[in-house]
Design a protein around this motif. Structure first.
Motif, mmCIF file in Angstrom:
data_model
loop_
_atom_site.group_PDB
_atom_site.id
_atom_site.type_symbol
_atom_site.label_atom_id
_atom_site.label_comp_id
_atom_site.label_asym_id
_atom_site.label_seq_id
_atom_site.Cartn_x
_atom_site.Cartn_y
_atom_site.Cartn_z
ATOM 1 N N PHE A 61 -0.307 -31.709 25.999
ATOM 2 C CA PHE A 61 -0.562 -31.860 27.871
ATOM 3 C C PHE A 61 -0.947 -33.109 27.759
ATOM 4 O O PHE A 61 -1.826 -33.983 27.262
ATOM 5 N N SER A 101 -1.206 -37.313 24.315
ATOM 6 C CA SER A 101 -0.621 -35.794 24.238
ATOM 7 C C SER A 101 -1.638 -34.374 22.800
ATOM 8 O O SER A 101 -1.419 -34.626 22.439
ATOM 9 N N LEU A 110 -2.513 -27.762 24.841
ATOM 10 C CA LEU A 110 -2.693 -27.280 26.071
ATOM 11 C C LEU A 110 -4.333 -26.422 25.738
ATOM 12 O O LEU A 110 -5.183 -26.529 26.274
ATOM 13 N N TYR A 117 -6.524 -28.312 25.427
ATOM 14 C CA TYR A 117 -7.014 -29.504 27.269
ATOM 15 C C TYR A 117 -8.241 -28.980 27.694
ATOM 16 O O TYR A 117 -8.860 -28.760 27.829
#
Length: 420
Positions: free
Chosen positions: A95, A101, A104, A107
């Motif tokens: 993500f 980057s 997920l 994040y």
């Protein structure tokens, strides 16, 4: 000097209440995301959460030290797990955050972590009046979310399941309808909140309790229904006053569980029979598939699709229990469906110890610091249900489930307890 202190307290209380409303309310959060963008909404929640934590002097207080120890364990876990994922995990979906980057899972943890930590602020640095105000806000948002989701379920019976899978929810999300995050949160806290609200108004408490039960059943999530029944059963079993009666009850439960494990065919047959009596097609199908697996070894059902993933994660942990598999193999695949099994298989006890210590410290706080045995029992069963959910489902994707045990359960217990 006093006016300066009062201003600081007022700003802190505003930050706490605003942070809860904007992250816990589906309506407000969806509005902010649609108008400001997801990252802007997350940054705003950071501002409120960090502001509340700094102004509260969370780590300088001498109140409720065990809760503060839990906060420290939570911080250690987040640091270990997030850094570990970013260094070693090369398989998970990425993500983009301001050009970086991130995985997920990282994040999801980072966007919710400040609010989880802010939960301790509510429980350690507020007077009783402000604490009740926060609890009323939380209850109102939970009720709003349940009513909005029930409205969505009335038009789209599989709404919660589809929303959880990311395949539905646009229009209904704008009015506050939610997915599994609200359902599991209710399963954890409904008895504790019912007991607390009952102190103030019995009618409101019973209406809230009834709404929770209707909502859980209508969602048709078998794990949520099981967690709800587990919460109720443990609360009743642990509530037996006479020690020898309680020991008998606990012995019967253990014997029943052992017997069930040794007679899987009998349990499977019972579940198949039960599935024919249940009218809800989703629950009926899952009971039947689980029953067929236990009785005949048939693992073709969609409800058992996660079983191989759970086995893979458990075998991974047993293979490398100390540091897990990701530091040794960056291609190791996590289940994505079990928080506890994923963190243990990924980084072993290195991540497992701080995570277990995080919720175990809250459990010990309920057991040792609360005067009322009834409140202590109800709060501890909430933690047990949380652990049960983490074994079979992810809890980091949204703020709600973790916030339930960093804030809602401790806050509810404190306001119900006779001493605090």
């Amino acid at each position: 000097m006093q006016s300066k202190y009062s201003l600081q307290v007022n700003i802190k209380d505003f930050c706490v209440q605003a942070g809860i409303i904007m992250t816990f309310s589906g309506v407000v959060y969806t509005f902010l995301v649609n108008n400001l963008g997801g990252l802007a909404a997350i940054l705003l929640s950071y501002v409120f959460a960090i502001g509340a934590t700094i102004l509260s002097k969370l780590f300088y207080t001498h109140e409720n030290k065990m809760l503060l120890h839990s906060a420290v364990w939570l911080i250690i876990f987040v640091v270990v797990y997030v850094i570990g994922l970013e260094l070693f995990d090369k398989t998970e979906q990425r993500f983009n955050i301001f050009g970086y980057s991130a995985s997920l899972t990282s994040y999801n943890i980072l966007k919710s972590f400040p609010i989880w930590l802010m939960g301790y602020v509510v429980c350690t640095n507020m007077n009783k009046r402000e604490a009740w105000k926060c609890l009323y806000i939380i209850v109102f948002l939970l009720v709003w979310g349940m009513i909005a989701t029930l409205w969505a379920l009335n038009s789209e019976p599989d709404y919660v399941r589809l929303r959880t899978a990311g395949r539905s929810g646009g229009n209904y999300a704008s009015i506050g309808a939610m997915g599994y995050e609200l359902t599991y949160t209710i399963a954890i806290v409904y008895i504790s909140l019912f007991r607390t609200l009952k102190q103030k108004n019995k009618v409101i408490a019973y209406i809230f309790g009834l709404l929770c039960i209707v909502y859980i059943v209508k969602c048709s999530l078998l794990l949520a229904i099981t967690a709800t029944l587990l919460n109720l059963s443990l609360s009743l079993a642990m509530g037996i006053r006479k020690k020898h009666y309680r020991l008998i009850c606990e012995t019967i439960i253990i014997i029943a569980l052992v017997s069930a494990l040794m007679n899987s065919e009998l349990v499977g047959g019972t579940l198949i029979d039960l599935s024919e009596q249940v009218k809800n097609i989703n629950i009926s199908l899952r009971l039947k598939q689980i029953g067929r697996y236990l009785k005949f070894g048939d693992d073709d059902g969609a409800s058992l699709a996660r079983l191989d993933l759970y086995k893979h994660a458990l075998n991974g942990f047993l293979t490398s229990p100390l540091i897990g598999n990701l530091p040794l193999d960056s291609g190791f695949i996590l289940t994505g469906h079990s928080t506890t099994l994923d963190l243990l298989s990924a980084f072993g006890l290195l991540a497992g110890i701080p995570f277990i210590s995080f919720w175990l410290t809250i459990y010990r706080y309920f057991k040792k610091k609360l005067v009322s045995s009834e409140i202590s029992r109800i709060a501890r069963t909430g933690i047990i249900v949380f652990v049960f959910i983490t074994i079979f489902n992810p809890v980091f994707a949204n703020v709600h489930i973790m916030f339930a045990i960093t804030c809602i359960l401790p806050l509810s217990a404190q306001l119900s307890d006779t001493k605090i």
